[in-house]
Design an enzyme around this catalytic site. Structure first.
Site, PDB file in Angstrom:
ATOM      1  N   GLU A  93       0.797  -1.230   0.000  1.00  0.00           N
ATOM      2  CA  GLU A  93       0.000   0.000   0.000  1.00  0.00           C
ATOM      3  C   GLU A  93       0.826   1.275   0.000  1.00  0.00           C
ATOM      4  O   GLU A  93       0.448   2.262  -0.621  1.00  0.00           O
ATOM      5  CB  GLU A  93      -0.937   0.042   1.219  1.00  0.00           C
ATOM      6  CG  GLU A  93      -1.978  -1.040   1.261  1.00  0.00           C
ATOM      7  CD  GLU A  93      -1.514  -2.249   2.030  1.00  0.00           C
ATOM      8  OE1 GLU A  93      -2.361  -2.992   2.505  1.00  0.00           O
ATOM      9  OE2 GLU A  93      -0.285  -2.457   2.157  1.00  0.00           O
ATOM     10  N   HIS A 143      -6.836 -10.936  13.961  1.00  0.00           N
ATOM     11  CA  HIS A 143      -5.408 -11.176  13.838  1.00  0.00           C
ATOM     12  C   HIS A 143      -4.813 -11.220  15.245  1.00  0.00           C
ATOM     13  O   HIS A 143      -5.485 -11.010  16.243  1.00  0.00           O
ATOM     14  CB  HIS A 143      -4.754 -10.044  13.028  1.00  0.00           C
ATOM     15  CG  HIS A 143      -5.500  -9.724  11.771  1.00  0.00           C
ATOM     16  ND1 HIS A 143      -5.647 -10.621  10.742  1.00  0.00           N
ATOM     17  CD2 HIS A 143      -6.166  -8.603  11.385  1.00  0.00           C
ATOM     18  CE1 HIS A 143      -6.357 -10.069   9.782  1.00  0.00           C
ATOM     19  NE2 HIS A 143      -6.692  -8.851  10.147  1.00  0.00           N
ATOM     20  N   ASP A 148      -6.113  -7.624   6.250  1.00  0.00           N
ATOM     21  CA  ASP A 148      -7.500  -7.462   6.691  1.00  0.00           C
ATOM     22  C   ASP A 148      -8.401  -7.260   5.476  1.00  0.00           C
ATOM     23  O   ASP A 148      -7.971  -7.389   4.329  1.00  0.00           O
ATOM     24  CB  ASP A 148      -7.621  -6.287   7.674  1.00  0.00           C
ATOM     25  CG  ASP A 148      -7.235  -4.953   7.044  1.00  0.00           C
ATOM     26  OD1 ASP A 148      -6.769  -4.943   5.884  1.00  0.00           O
ATOM     27  OD2 ASP A 148      -7.391  -3.917   7.710  1.00  0.00           O
ATOM     28  N   TYR A 170       0.457  -6.013  13.070  1.00  0.00           N
ATOM     29  CA  TYR A 170      -0.614  -5.272  12.396  1.00  0.00           C
ATOM     30  C   TYR A 170      -1.558  -4.640  13.419  1.00  0.00           C
ATOM     31  O   TYR A 170      -1.945  -5.266  14.402  1.00  0.00           O
ATOM     32  CB  TYR A 170      -1.391  -6.194  11.464  1.00  0.00           C
ATOM     33  CG  TYR A 170      -2.296  -5.451  10.525  1.00  0.00           C
ATOM     34  CD1 TYR A 170      -1.795  -4.462   9.693  1.00  0.00           C
ATOM     35  CD2 TYR A 170      -3.651  -5.719  10.492  1.00  0.00           C
ATOM     36  CE1 TYR A 170      -2.628  -3.767   8.838  1.00  0.00           C
ATOM     37  CE2 TYR A 170      -4.494  -5.035   9.633  1.00  0.00           C
ATOM     38  CZ  TYR A 170      -3.977  -4.052   8.814  1.00  0.00           C
ATOM     39  OH  TYR A 170      -4.804  -3.359   7.965  1.00  0.00           O
ATOM     40  N   ASP A 196      -2.219  -5.357   3.206  1.00  0.00           N
ATOM     41  CA  ASP A 196      -2.473  -5.700   4.607  1.00  0.00           C
ATOM     42  C   ASP A 196      -3.376  -6.921   4.759  1.00  0.00           C
ATOM     43  O   ASP A 196      -4.188  -7.222   3.870  1.00  0.00           O
ATOM     44  CB  ASP A 196      -3.100  -4.497   5.333  1.00  0.00           C
ATOM     45  CG  ASP A 196      -2.101  -3.375   5.552  1.00  0.00           C
ATOM     46  OD1 ASP A 196      -0.892  -3.649   5.482  1.00  0.00           O
ATOM     47  OD2 ASP A 196      -2.532  -2.232   5.797  1.00  0.00           O
ATOM     48  N   ARG A 246      -4.698  -3.169  13.048  1.00  0.00           N
ATOM     49  CA  ARG A 246      -6.164  -3.213  12.974  1.00  0.00           C
ATOM     50  C   ARG A 246      -6.602  -4.636  13.242  1.00  0.00           C
ATOM     51  O   ARG A 246      -6.572  -5.486  12.354  1.00  0.00           O
ATOM     52  CB  ARG A 246      -6.655  -2.732  11.605  1.00  0.00           C
ATOM     53  CG  ARG A 246      -6.404  -1.248  11.371  1.00  0.00           C
ATOM     54  CD  ARG A 246      -7.086  -0.750  10.110  1.00  0.00           C
ATOM     55  NE  ARG A 246      -6.751   0.654   9.879  1.00  0.00           N
ATOM     56  CZ  ARG A 246      -5.753   1.069   9.121  1.00  0.00           C
ATOM     57  NH1 ARG A 246      -4.985   0.192   8.509  1.00  0.00           N
ATOM     58  NH2 ARG A 246      -5.499   2.356   8.965  1.00  0.00           N
ATOM     59  N   GLU A 299      -9.785  -4.546   4.158  1.00  0.00           N
ATOM     60  CA  GLU A 299      -9.367  -3.465   3.263  1.00  0.00           C
ATOM     61  C   GLU A 299      -8.156  -3.870   2.437  1.00  0.00           C
ATOM     62  O   GLU A 299      -8.063  -3.556   1.249  1.00  0.00           O
ATOM     63  CB  GLU A 299      -9.070  -2.200   4.077  1.00  0.00           C
ATOM     64  CG  GLU A 299     -10.292  -1.530   4.654  1.00  0.00           C
ATOM     65  CD  GLU A 299     -11.269  -1.061   3.591  1.00  0.00           C
ATOM     66  OE1 GLU A 299     -10.845  -0.371   2.649  1.00  0.00           O
ATOM     67  OE2 GLU A 299     -12.459  -1.400   3.695  1.00  0.00           O
TER      68      GLU A 299
END
Length: 882
Positions: A7, A341, A82, A294, A80, A296, A84
């Site tokens: 990203e 996670h 997740d 991570y 990432d 989130r 998103e």
């Protein structure tokens, strides 16, 4: 070779160190596609088909990836881990489809921490894109679009001044508004307690509180008045006291679980006053630099190897006593397994904050994460809690003293969780023996009042949202940011206050779209979306069921008139808009004409205000929120000026003001001036009004050039002015008193400060690849990034304290490209073409045109001027997942 896409440039830089020259690591700079902000982007008649569009800023990033794939056969999507991140990988795959047809290989890899071991392991275990996770993203994105682009226009038409509504943001706003209404409706209740200062026979002091009176155990409100408290004091002072019992009990306190997203945001808010947005931005940089896992996540479990590493570090730092016999295991509380996670923890337990080179905000947050992680695996703290009862022989009065002693500090040696309340810990008691006398030093009554529920902080609001099942780790920060950016809520001293605009929106939605701001409905919809991500539910069925009812609710508002809406909201907000008056009179009776009734009105500019129903005979108006006695003042004549013209004090929709005379055909806009901040309408008199109306006030000619220097009050507060130069004054009163010497000094200081600001930026970010420093500057209209002669304003989502070099490069490069600017180079005089011969009066304009033409010739492919557009209707604000 393989092309790896992540990203952000920061993440790409860290990964590139681990992969080496066999890989090309590029950044997508977030999402590369989105739904265009216009009608029809989600086709409800075609099974919710979505029309995606590559963002203008993303085209160059797609082009860079496409060029790299010309020589490389493998595309590795390493976004990432997740929802998103999965969506970004899916969008990249779709956007690059034309470049991936000729035998190219696509792989998806994820890692929970950006360490060499984690990255290499992920590369060795690729997988396909997770379709259910992508479908969960599509469902959320479609829902947010359908709500934002259907409900927001209803707000614009029916509720002037409203900006937008969102699936989660509106429910979050309702929480804040309802808490404020609870506070306004709260009525304090008086109660008393009795405290005694006592002495042991050895002269040691301790405090005790009355718990039994007249042989009866006291409840909180049993002593309700000062008279009752005085009787209780007399009952204690008239009796001899001795120690009836001393009881000591052991107690333990276990450490808190390691951080997940919501608890990290809560603790950062409690300990540092750090907002959710800044917290997540800072955590993102720590993650991308490889320092933490991570950020989130809904998970609180820790990888077994990390647990053992933490235990080893605890033993090394504190000794064997601080390591519990077996590792602490924390049960995962995640509502959605796809976001469960591992907990947020350091990637290296031995890396204490002082060993890392970090910026100040990163250091604070990393220190918090590191300490919380180690504490979560440490031994429990042990206490001895002591309770002492002191009473009279007849059993009529008993007082209790409590205290505790730390026997073994355990995890408290490194970390203790913050609290949202201001509770007091019991102190240590002196040696006290049962049966001994207790001498009275003092016996005093203490008055108390019940307190209203506290306003939410970002920490307590996130906690409440989590309890209700509203929102997910990826949405908390964006929701809180959105309601503040929309000016529905303001943050003052870390507390969240609803603005009038926010109250109106909540009142409208609660009355006309009640189901969609209910907490249970929103939580149930979140649970359905979790089922989609787990592959247990069809996302199009979720969308169809939602749209069937929601579209019907939208249709029902089509015939609503603004007057009808205002009446409904007026009644709903009546306790706030028309608080009870001290004299008991009707709070809705106009305080000026005493005949008309006050009601909610809208202005041509889109705002709302309170006005008299007896208009136009009575022109009384006031803002929706009026502090103190603002309403009671109303209109009144303060006196007459030397010419005999009456001077009025009035209250308008923008607040109180003074006015000279009345509006007539000859003078439709008589002189008027708003009251400065801090000036109370109740304290206004004729002298102060005339001083306001006479502004700006001439001070005299400047000693250097003779140009007039004057003082006044403007949009940005009190000032002195010399020609076109303005300098702020610290105090309103100084406007009326400042002399020439002081004015010249203030103007000179402004010049010096201006030069110093240019030389001393807020932050130095580093050097541009083309040369020259990149700096964050403080500007009159907000912070901006400066590179040589290019100034790029910081968007709202980027804070000057957290912006990275990579983000700044994107801003200045885009600004330079839009302006057709290149790195500064000496101008060539020969490049100028002689202007066509024109009349003398237009000579200057011709010269300017020639110069502009030369600049355009030097710039790459200058754009043609855009055709003049008709005034645009309000554009829907792009809905986020809120």
């Amino acid at each position: 070779m393989a092309v790896v896409v992540v990203e952000s440039p920061a993440k790409a830089k860290t990964i590139n160190k681990y992969l080496g020259s066999d890989y090309t690591v590029l950044a997508s700079y977030g999402h590369v596609r989105d739904l265009p902000p216009k009608d029809g982007s989600v086709d409800t008649d075609d099974e919710f088909a979505m029309k995606w569009e590559v963002a203008a800023d993303s085209k160059k990033h797609i082009r860079a990836i496409t060029d790299a794939l010309k020589t490389d056969d493998t595309l590795i999507l390493a976004t990432d881990p997740d929802r998103e991140g999965e969506a970004i990988s899916w969008h990249l795959q779709e956007a690059l489809a034309s470049s991936l047809k000729k035998g190219k290989t696509i792989r998806r890899v994820t890692f929970n921490a950006i360490t060499k071991a984690a990255v290499l392991e992920a590369m060795a275990n690729p997988r396909d894109i997770d379709a259910p996770l992508v479908e969960a993203y599509l469902a959320r994105r479609a829902l947010d679009y359908l709500v934002g682009f259907n409900l927001s226009p209803v707000l614009w038409r029916k509720l002037p001044g409203a900006k937008s509504a969102g699936r989660v943001q509106s429910v979050c706003l309702r929480l804040i508004v309802e808490r404020e209404m609870e506070i306004e409706a709260f009525r304090a209740r008086e109660y008393w307690s009795v405290k005694a200062g006592l002495l042991t026979p050895r002269g040691a002091e301790f405090d005790a509180r009355l718990t039994v009176l007249g042989g009866k155990k006291l409840d909180r409100y049993d002593i309700a008045t000062a008279e009752a408290a005085e009787l209780a004091v007399q009952a204690v002072t008239s009796r001899d006291l001795k120690v009836q019992s001393v009881e000591a009990k052991p107690a333990t306190r276990n450490p808190s679980a390691p951080f997940m997203t919501s608890t990290l945001q809560q603790e950062a808010s409690r300990k540092f006053g750090m907002g959710a947005k800044v917290c997540m931005s800072t955590a993102q940089r720590l993650y991308e630099a490889g320092h933490i896992t991570y950020m989130r996540t809904d998970g609180i479990d820790m990888a077994p190897e990390a647990v053992m590493e933490a235990r080893d570090e605890i033993k090394r730092r504190f000794g064997n006593d601080y390591v519990p016999p077996s590792p602490r295991m924390y049960k995962n509380k995640a509502k959605n397994a796809q976001e469960a996670h591992e907990c947020i923890r350091p990637t290296d337990m031995a890396a204490s904050p002082e060993k890392l080179r970090l910026e100040a905000d990163q250091r604070k947050l990393y220190d918090l994460i590191w300490k919380r992680t180690l504490a979560s695996q440490m031994a429990a703290a042990r206490f001895e809690r002591t309770t002492v009862d002191v009473g009279s022989d007849d059993g009529q009065v008993v007082l209790r003293a409590t205290g505790q002693v730390v026997v073994f500090d355990g995890f408290i040696a490194i970390y203790e969780e913050g609290r949202d309340d201001d509770g007091e810990d019991d102190g240590r008691l002196p040696q006290i023996t049962q049966g001994e006398a207790a001498k009275k030093q003092s016996v005093t009554p203490e008055q108390h009042f019940t307190q209203p529920p506290p306003r939410y902080t970002e920490a307590t609001l996130v906690k409440r949202m989590e309890e209700l099942g509203i929102g997910r780790p990826s949405t908390y920060a964006s929701v809180l940011t959105t309601i503040q950016d929309r000016e529905y809520v303001r943050k003052d001293k870390n507390r969240l206050f609803p603005e009038d605009k926010g109250r109106l929106v909540t009142a409208f939605l609660t009355n006309y779209f009640k189901r969609y701001v209910e907490y249970d409905f929103t939580a149930d919809l979140e649970a359905e979306l979790d089922d989609v991500s787990a592959g247990d539910r069809n996302y199009k069925e979720v969308l169809a069921r939602f749209w069937r009812d929601f579209s019907a609710a939208i249709a029902e508002t089509a015939d609503l008139r603004i007057g009808e809406v205002l009446t409904t909201i007026d009644d709903f907000l009546a306790p706030h808009l028309y608080p009870a008056r001290e004299d008991g009179s009707d709070p809705r009776v106009c305080p000026v004409c005493h005949e008309g009734r006050l009601n909610l009105k809208t202005s041509r500019g889109g705002g709302a205000f309170i006005g008299c129903g007896n208009y136009p005979e009575c022109r009384y108006t006031r803002p929706i929120s009026v502090a103190g006695d603002g309403e009671a003042v109303g209109e009144r004549v303060l006196g007459e000026d030397p010419a005999g013209v009456p001077v009025w004090l009035k209250t308008g929709r923008f607040g109180p003001y003074v006015q000279k005379g009345e509006a007539t055909e000859d003078v439709p806009k008589p002189p008027r001036a708003s009251l400065p901040k801090g000036w109370s309408p109740a304290n206004m008199d004729l002298e102060r009004a005339l001083r306001l109306l006479d502004l700006p006030r001439p001070i005299g000619p400047h000693p250097e050039d003779g140009e007039l220097v004057e003082a006044g009050i403007g949009r940005f507060g009190p000032y002195v002015k010399h020609g076109s130069k303005y300098a702020n004054l610290p105090d309103v009163e100084e406007v009326f008193e400042i002399g020439m010497n002081r004015a010249v000094e203030v103007l000179a200081q402004k010049v010096v400060r201006g030069r110093a600001a240019a030389a001393e930026p807020l932050r130095q970010l580093g050097d541009h690849p083309d040369g020259g420093a990149l700096s964050v500057m403080a500007g009159r209209y907000g912070p901006y990034v400066k590179w040589e002669k290019v100034n790029a304003t910081l968007p709202k989502e980027l804070a000057p304290e957290t912006i990275t070099l990579e983000e700044a490069l994107v801003l200045v490069n885009e600004k330079a490209a839009k302006g057709g600017k290149k790195k500064a180079a000496p101008k060539k005089a020969a490049a100028k073409k002689p202007a066509a011969k024109k009349p003398a009066a237009k000579k200057t304009a011709a010269k300017k045109a020639a110069t502009t033409k030369t600049a355009a010739e030097k710039a790459p492919a200058a754009k043609k001027p855009a055709a003049k557009k008709a005034p645009a209707k309000p554009k829907a604000e792009k809905p986020s997942e809120d």
